[in-house]
Design an enzyme around this catalytic site. Structure first.
Site, PDB file in Angstrom:
ATOM      1  N   CYS A   9       0.834  -1.211   0.000  1.00 18.16           N
ATOM      2  CA  CYS A   9       0.000   0.000   0.000  1.00 18.16           C
ATOM      3  C   CYS A   9       0.865   1.255   0.000  1.00 18.16           C
ATOM      4  O   CYS A   9       1.709   1.441   0.883  1.00 18.16           O
ATOM      5  CB  CYS A   9      -0.921  -0.011   1.223  1.00 18.16           C
ATOM      6  SG  CYS A   9      -1.792   1.543   1.467  1.00 18.16           S
ATOM      7  N   ASP A  35      -1.199  16.611  -0.928  1.00 16.30           N
ATOM      8  CA  ASP A  35      -1.462  15.803  -2.110  1.00 16.30           C
ATOM      9  C   ASP A  35      -0.424  16.136  -3.189  1.00 16.30           C
ATOM     10  O   ASP A  35      -0.106  17.306  -3.423  1.00 16.30           O
ATOM     11  CB  ASP A  35      -2.882  16.072  -2.639  1.00 16.30           C
ATOM     12  CG  ASP A  35      -3.344  14.991  -3.596  1.00 16.30           C
ATOM     13  OD1 ASP A  35      -4.247  14.220  -3.234  1.00 16.30           O
ATOM     14  OD2 ASP A  35      -2.781  14.908  -4.715  1.00 16.30           O
ATOM     15  N   HIS A  51      -3.872   0.401   8.347  1.00 17.35           N
ATOM     16  CA  HIS A  51      -4.415   0.200   6.998  1.00 17.35           C
ATOM     17  C   HIS A  51      -5.894  -0.148   7.055  1.00 17.35           C
ATOM     18  O   HIS A  51      -6.270  -1.234   7.514  1.00 17.35           O
ATOM     19  CB  HIS A  51      -3.659  -0.901   6.250  1.00 17.35           C
ATOM     20  CG  HIS A  51      -4.143  -1.048   4.844  1.00 17.35           C
ATOM     21  ND1 HIS A  51      -3.740  -0.212   3.827  1.00 17.35           N
ATOM     22  CD2 HIS A  51      -5.039  -1.903   4.292  1.00 17.35           C
ATOM     23  CE1 HIS A  51      -4.358  -0.554   2.709  1.00 17.35           C
ATOM     24  NE2 HIS A  51      -5.158  -1.578   2.961  1.00 17.35           N
ATOM     25  N   ASN A  95     -13.343   9.753  -1.346  1.00 16.24           N
ATOM     26  CA  ASN A  95     -13.689   8.860  -2.449  1.00 16.24           C
ATOM     27  C   ASN A  95     -13.658   7.416  -1.946  1.00 16.24           C
ATOM     28  O   ASN A  95     -12.700   7.023  -1.265  1.00 16.24           O
ATOM     29  CB  ASN A  95     -12.701   9.044  -3.599  1.00 16.24           C
ATOM     30  CG  ASN A  95     -12.762  10.441  -4.194  1.00 16.24           C
ATOM     31  OD1 ASN A  95     -13.826  11.055  -4.258  1.00 16.24           O
ATOM     32  ND2 ASN A  95     -11.618  10.962  -4.616  1.00 16.24           N
ATOM     33  N   GLY A 101     -14.655   6.872  -7.252  1.00 16.44           N
ATOM     34  CA  GLY A 101     -13.466   7.579  -7.713  1.00 16.44           C
ATOM     35  C   GLY A 101     -12.224   7.350  -6.876  1.00 16.44           C
ATOM     36  O   GLY A 101     -11.245   8.093  -6.981  1.00 16.44           O
ATOM     37  N   HIS A 108      -8.536   7.733   2.985  1.00 16.80           N
ATOM     38  CA  HIS A 108      -7.933   9.072   3.083  1.00 16.80           C
ATOM     39  C   HIS A 108      -9.013  10.121   2.922  1.00 16.80           C
ATOM     40  O   HIS A 108      -9.934   9.962   2.107  1.00 16.80           O
ATOM     41  CB  HIS A 108      -6.818   9.270   2.052  1.00 16.80           C
ATOM     42  CG  HIS A 108      -7.208   8.924   0.651  1.00 16.80           C
ATOM     43  ND1 HIS A 108      -7.273   7.633   0.192  1.00 16.80           N
ATOM     44  CD2 HIS A 108      -7.573   9.702  -0.396  1.00 16.80           C
ATOM     45  CE1 HIS A 108      -7.638   7.630  -1.066  1.00 16.80           C
ATOM     46  NE2 HIS A 108      -7.846   8.877  -1.463  1.00 16.80           N
TER      47      HIS A 108
HETATM   48  P1  AMP Z   1      -8.331   9.122  -4.521  1.00 15.47           P
HETATM   49  O1  AMP Z   1      -8.670   9.268  -5.958  1.00 15.47           O
HETATM   50  O2  AMP Z   1      -9.359   9.686  -3.582  1.00 15.47           O
HETATM   51  O3  AMP Z   1      -7.918   7.699  -4.171  1.00 15.47           O
HETATM   52  O4  AMP Z   1      -7.106  10.072  -4.276  1.00 15.47           O
HETATM   53  C1  AMP Z   1      -5.785   9.660  -4.189  1.00 15.47           C
HETATM   54  C2  AMP Z   1      -4.977  10.918  -4.074  1.00 15.47           C
HETATM   55  O5  AMP Z   1      -3.681  10.560  -3.655  1.00 15.47           O
HETATM   56  C3  AMP Z   1      -4.837  11.698  -5.380  1.00 15.47           C
HETATM   57  O6  AMP Z   1      -5.340  13.018  -5.207  1.00 15.47           O
HETATM   58  C4  AMP Z   1      -3.337  11.676  -5.651  1.00 15.47           C
HETATM   59  O7  AMP Z   1      -2.864  12.877  -6.208  1.00 15.47           O
HETATM   60  C5  AMP Z   1      -2.764  11.414  -4.262  1.00 15.47           C
HETATM   61  N1  AMP Z   1      -1.468  10.768  -4.246  1.00 15.47           N
HETATM   62  C6  AMP Z   1      -1.108   9.641  -4.915  1.00 15.47           C
HETATM   63  N2  AMP Z   1       0.172   9.330  -4.631  1.00 15.47           N
HETATM   64  C7  AMP Z   1       0.619  10.266  -3.771  1.00 15.47           C
HETATM   65  C8  AMP Z   1       1.861  10.493  -3.111  1.00 15.47           C
HETATM   66  N3  AMP Z   1       2.916   9.695  -3.290  1.00 15.47           N
HETATM   67  N4  AMP Z   1       1.975  11.568  -2.307  1.00 15.47           N
HETATM   68  C9  AMP Z   1       0.924  12.397  -2.132  1.00 15.47           C
HETATM   69  N5  AMP Z   1      -0.279  12.235  -2.693  1.00 15.47           N
HETATM   70  C10 AMP Z   1      -0.431  11.186  -3.521  1.00 15.47           C
END
Ligand code: AMP
Length: 121
Positions: A9, A35, A51, A95, A101, A108
């Site tokens: 993860c 983000d 987790h 989401n 989504g 998170h």
């Molecule tokens: P979701 O679509 O709600 O699962 O959002 C996942 C979010 O995680 C997205 O807005 C990504 O830009 C963010 N994300 C993915 N990888 C990373 C990372 N390594 N560091 C910070 N944010 C991340």
């Protein structure tokens, strides 16, 4: 305090420091970080260190944890530069699942804010 860690993860790896992140906040059970692809001038994520795949996996044992996240969101939003309510404020998004989504399967809470326009709705 022990946490469930999923070795595959990405957010568990961030919590463990195995992948770098820009930290916003940390305590024994929560971690918040910016983000990597922000949708808004302020955009950070709050995650439980343990987790949990999504909101769909929550049970009554998580009531306090989720309550803590919801109380933390407004405090961190102000710290990160969101203006106070009601002129300022912020948006919270969780989401959940493919049709919700969700891309990263570790629960998170998105907190987004700052001067608009930056989002629909
Ligand atoms: P979701 O679509 O709600 O699962 O959002 C996942 C979010 O995680 C997205 O807005 C990504 O830009 C963010 N994300 C993915 N990888 C990373 C990372 N390594 N560091 C910070 N944010 C991340």
């Amino acid at each position: 305090m022990s946490h469930t860690h999923d070795a595959d993860c990405i957010f568990c790896k961030i919590v463990a420091g195995q992948i770098p992140s820009r930290k916003v906040y940390e305590d024994e059970e929560l971690y918040a970080f910016h983000d990597i692809a922000p949708w808004a001038p302020v955009h950070f994520l709050i995650v439980p260190k343990t987790h949990i795949a999504s909101m769909a996996q929550l049970g009554s044992e998580h009531e306090r944890l989720m309550g803590r996240i919801m109380l933390l969101a407004p405090r961190l939003a102000l710290e990160q530069g969101c203006k106070p309510y009601p002129e300022g404020g912020f948006r919270v998004v969780v989401n959940t699942g493919a049709e919700g989504g969700q891309e990263v399967p570790h629960l998170h809470v998105h907190v987004m804010g700052g001067p608009r326009p930056w989002a629909r709705g």
